[in-house]
Write an enzyme that holds these catalytic residues in place. Structure first.
Site, short mmCIF file in Angstrom:
data_model
loop_
_atom_site.label_atom_id
_atom_site.label_comp_id
_atom_site.label_asym_id
_atom_site.label_seq_id
_atom_site.Cartn_x
_atom_site.Cartn_y
_atom_site.Cartn_z
N CYS A 1 -1.02 2.21 -4.62
CA CYS A 1 -1.13 3.01 -5.54
C CYS A 1 0.05 4.14 -6.36
CB CYS A 1 -2.84 3.70 -5.04
SG CYS A 1 -3.54 2.39 -4.08
N HIS B 1 0.98 -0.89 0.09
CA HIS B 1 -0.13 -0.21 0.07
C HIS B 1 1.06 0.66 0.09
CE1 HIS B 1 -3.98 -2.10 0.09
NE2 HIS B 1 -2.93 -3.15 1.08
#
Length: 395
Positions: free
Chosen positions: A206, A164
């Site tokens: 991301c 992440h």
């Protein structure tokens, strides 16, 4: 008589000098070939594969990393040249319905955990500090060889990271993070310490493209699953385990790598096209301005495969078929005809077929709540009919 003898001696001397010059030129040519080989900029490959996420809902990040691990091993990079870092052990998680396995596809046939996975850093060993120490070589003297990146100025290094992240950072285990500046400085230290020849950086997270914006060291090629401001999306939800099995970008990269063999001529431009926006939903990116070579001239196996060493020799070796050896061995292991068949690159599973086949229909089993409700109904009917005094006939 003196003149013919002198003439014969002179001819013999000239012939000897000619043979000597030919021999020396041939030897010099072989020496030049050997020197060119041993002075080449690329003689070995390494891989650093990092999953930075913990907890069961991040199952896909472990599957991402193990999928790349499986591919580089299949293409010839040995475990001794792979540093594998997994922040969580999904194979032994109590929620795993199939212990000791990690699957990357819905049909549950491609187990990327396998029987010979060598995890070098696991659980709370996966930290920003340990990752940077591995890259720069600043490890304690007691660190075992398997936990070191023993590369040199002839090493091509693949660094794959998943987890992440956000704009300019990647989280490690939800407790700390590494920034794009720290990563860029680590790569610069590697270059100054002559720890790599060329470096391929791939990140699936991301806003992944933000992680290579600050790179400034030479000979680095970088790929990311998403641009700044975009999310990197997951793929293949599995109701059996309740989570997604992989991320979209790594899924299509794995599908691409399964078509590659050690002799493949596929280049990096083909890798750039594996996951267009129509498949990934996010927009994958790449950066090549720091890389000296044209990507179309860079083979996939320059980073994902092993370097096959060549030994130059002038000796002629005669290969003869020994029928006696074949006859004796065929009695134990099979016929000679079977042994003489064409050999292909070994594959653990027909992955290309597994990826595209439809999931198997699951066997229907009544849910636990239905069974409990049925028993409750039976007991209520029994009490209604006979009363509590007949309870002893049930138990």
């Amino acid at each position: 008589m003196a003149a013919p003898c002198f003439l014969t001696l002179r001819v013999a001397t000239l012939a000897a000098l000619a043979l000597l010059s030919l021999g020396s030129s041939a030897a010099g040519h072989i020496e030049d070939q050997a020197e060119q080989f041993f002075r080449s900029g690329h003689t070995n490959n390494w891989a650093v594969l990092v999953c930075t996420s913990r907890f069961w809902f991040n199952y896909r990040h472990v599957a991402n990393t193990l999928s790349v691990y499986r591919s580089v091993k299949r293409l010839g990079i040995p475990d001794s040249h792979i540093v594998l870092m997994l922040a969580d052990d999904m194979a032994c998680n109590a929620r795993n319905p199939k212990p000791a396995t990690v699957f990357s596809h819905k049909n549950m046939e491609l187990n990327v955990y396998g029987d010979d996975v060598e995890v070098d850093y696991r659980s709370y060993e996966v930290t920003v500090e340990n990752f940077l120490r591995v890259l720069t070589g600043r490890v304690p003297p007691s660190t075992p060889r398997s936990k070191r990146l023993l590369s040199d100025d002839r090493s091509n290094i693949l660094i794959y990271m998943t987890g992440h992240g956000g704009n300019g950072f990647l989280k490690f285990q939800d407790s700390e993070e590494i920034t794009n500046i720290e990563l860029a400085d680590a790569f610069e230290q590697m270059w100054q310490k002559r720890r790599y020849n060329e470096l391929l950086f791939i990140i699936d997270t991301c806003q992944g493209a933000s992680m290579y914006e600050r790179f400034y060291s030479p000979n680095i090629m970088a790929l990311a699953s998403s641009q700044v401001g975009e999310d990197s999306l997951s793929h293949q939800p599995d109701p059996a385990i309740g989570v997604h099995l992989m991320d979209r970008y790594t899924f299509y990269v794995l599908e691409f790598l399964e078509e590659i063999n050690p002799a493949s001529q596929t280049n990096m431009n083909d890798l750039f096209q594996v996951c267009p926006k129509s498949l990934c939903v996010s927009t994958p990116g790449h950066r090549t301005d720091l890389f000296q070579r044209d990507p179309k001239n860079v083979l996939i196996t320059d980073f994902f495969g092993s370097v096959r060493k060549v030994e130059i020799t002038t000796e002629k070796i005669s290969l003869q078929w020994d029928s006696q050896v074949v006859d004796s061995s065929s009695k134990e292991d099979g016929t000679a005809e079977e042994r003489m068949g064409p050999l292909k690159y070994a594959e653990q599973l027909p992955v290309a077929q597994i990826i595209h086949q439809k999931p198997k229909p699951r066997d229907w089993h009544p849910p636990g709540g239905f069974i409990l409700g049925l028993w409750a109904l039976i007991i209520m009917v029994f009490f209604k009919t006979y009363g509590i005094k007949h309870m002893k006939f049930i138990f």
